[in-house]
Design an enzyme around this catalytic site. Sequence first.
Site, short mmCIF file in Angstrom:
data_model
loop_
_atom_site.label_atom_id
_atom_site.label_comp_id
_atom_site.label_asym_id
_atom_site.label_seq_id
_atom_site.Cartn_x
_atom_site.Cartn_y
_atom_site.Cartn_z
N ARG A 205 7.89 7.27 -7.05
CA ARG A 205 8.58 5.29 -7.21
C ARG A 205 9.83 5.38 -7.58
NH1 ARG A 205 3.31 5.17 -9.59
NH2 ARG A 205 2.01 3.87 -8.04
N LYS A 229 3.42 3.51 -12.66
CA LYS A 229 2.79 2.39 -13.03
C LYS A 229 1.48 2.43 -12.83
CE LYS A 229 3.20 -1.15 -9.06
NZ LYS A 229 3.16 -1.28 -7.09
N HIS A 308 11.58 3.64 -1.07
CA HIS A 308 9.97 4.24 -0.62
C HIS A 308 9.75 4.83 0.21
CE1 HIS A 308 6.35 3.03 -2.97
NE2 HIS A 308 6.09 2.12 -1.59
N ARG A 311 9.29 8.20 -0.72
CA ARG A 311 8.03 8.83 -1.86
C ARG A 311 6.98 8.79 -0.40
NH1 ARG A 311 4.49 7.02 -5.78
NH2 ARG A 311 3.31 5.66 -5.50
N HIS A 333 -1.66 6.60 -7.65
CA HIS A 333 -2.58 4.95 -6.74
C HIS A 333 -3.37 4.93 -8.09
CE1 HIS A 333 -0.45 6.58 -2.64
NE2 HIS A 333 0.15 5.33 -3.40
N TYR A 342 -2.35 7.52 4.07
CA TYR A 342 -1.60 9.06 4.64
C TYR A 342 -2.81 9.75 5.88
CZ TYR A 342 2.17 7.48 1.38
OH TYR A 342 2.44 6.24 0.27
#
Length: 360
Positions: A205, A229, A308, A311, A333, A342
């Site tokens: 990120r 994150k 983004h 990414r 994630h 995806y």
Amino acid sequence: MSIQKTSDRRKLEEHLPSLPWFVQQFIDYKLPDLSPSSLLEYVRDYEFFFGYLRMEGLSEAGKNADITLLDLERLHMDSIVGYRLYLTTRMEGTNSRTTVSRKLSALRSLFHYLSQIAEDEHFYPLLKRNVMAKVEIKRIHKPKDTAAKLKGKILEEEELLEFVGYILDGYGRDVERNKQAHYAHLQNRERDACIASLILNSGLRVSEVVNLNLDDLDLNNKLLYVYRKGNNDETFKTPVYFREQAKDELSAYLAVRQARYHTPKREKALFITLPNGASEGKRMTKRAIQEMIIKYAKRFGKPFLTVHKLRHSFATDYYLQNDIYKTKEQLGHASTETTEVYAHLTDKTMSEAIERRNGN
């Protein structure tokens, strides 16, 4: 603690005194589980909601800090419907469906805490009646919908390498008649190509890139150590691998990092900028990286490309060679539900990904 977390924690502490005591108590309760960034969003949502209550005469409080629990208990469903309408129809700053959903979710979390978890001195709930329990918040973005929006707006296959090559050389040729732009490109091309290559070969990120320090990089083992994150253990950095393709760009940038940006030895940041007129370099900002990618993307013929979406580009390419579980871990994630995007972006199906996982 990361640079961004430190900044958000400070802003959080600045906002809290302007809110009722029970909101401050809720934030303290959530602090171990949510990042300062997420809690700051909550706080801003509560400030806006309380301002609405006072504006509409649903509370007699002179300021947000004076809003009472009784004010919240007395709210009718009509009041919440009115607030939702206000968010979506007011003349200025109309909110998207996603933003409205987030703001209502933040309220529901607060009301749930006050009615189901927090207690007064007699062990009774702080909030006797929870109007937000009646509010249904529909899921806005399903993985399939998100994938549909991304179709044709990310880099695919050879374009990943082409974009990095364009930053290194092609952009310079395109702007060579503009002396200022050409000079800036010569100064920054190794750094800029390195940032793009790193994201396209690791899926980091932008906030994770900004927070990288020089000693977070293990070039030989193709490893980075990052604050991910959602991970609130501020003493732990997650090891994240990057692909071989990024090593050349990293080596080229590291060779010029100190001399070209007049980087003082005390500066730990990996990615440095030297502002006009400054005598020494400092850490790049999130905004600077975002604007830098947009600048190159427009000239590259991909005006919709953002940092983004780099990414997303990596994630789609990575998923083609790995299963959904490995992709989830690489991207950091919280659940495979997010990673499902995806699967929809490629010709693979979820069942194929899961079958292969079971076969490993």
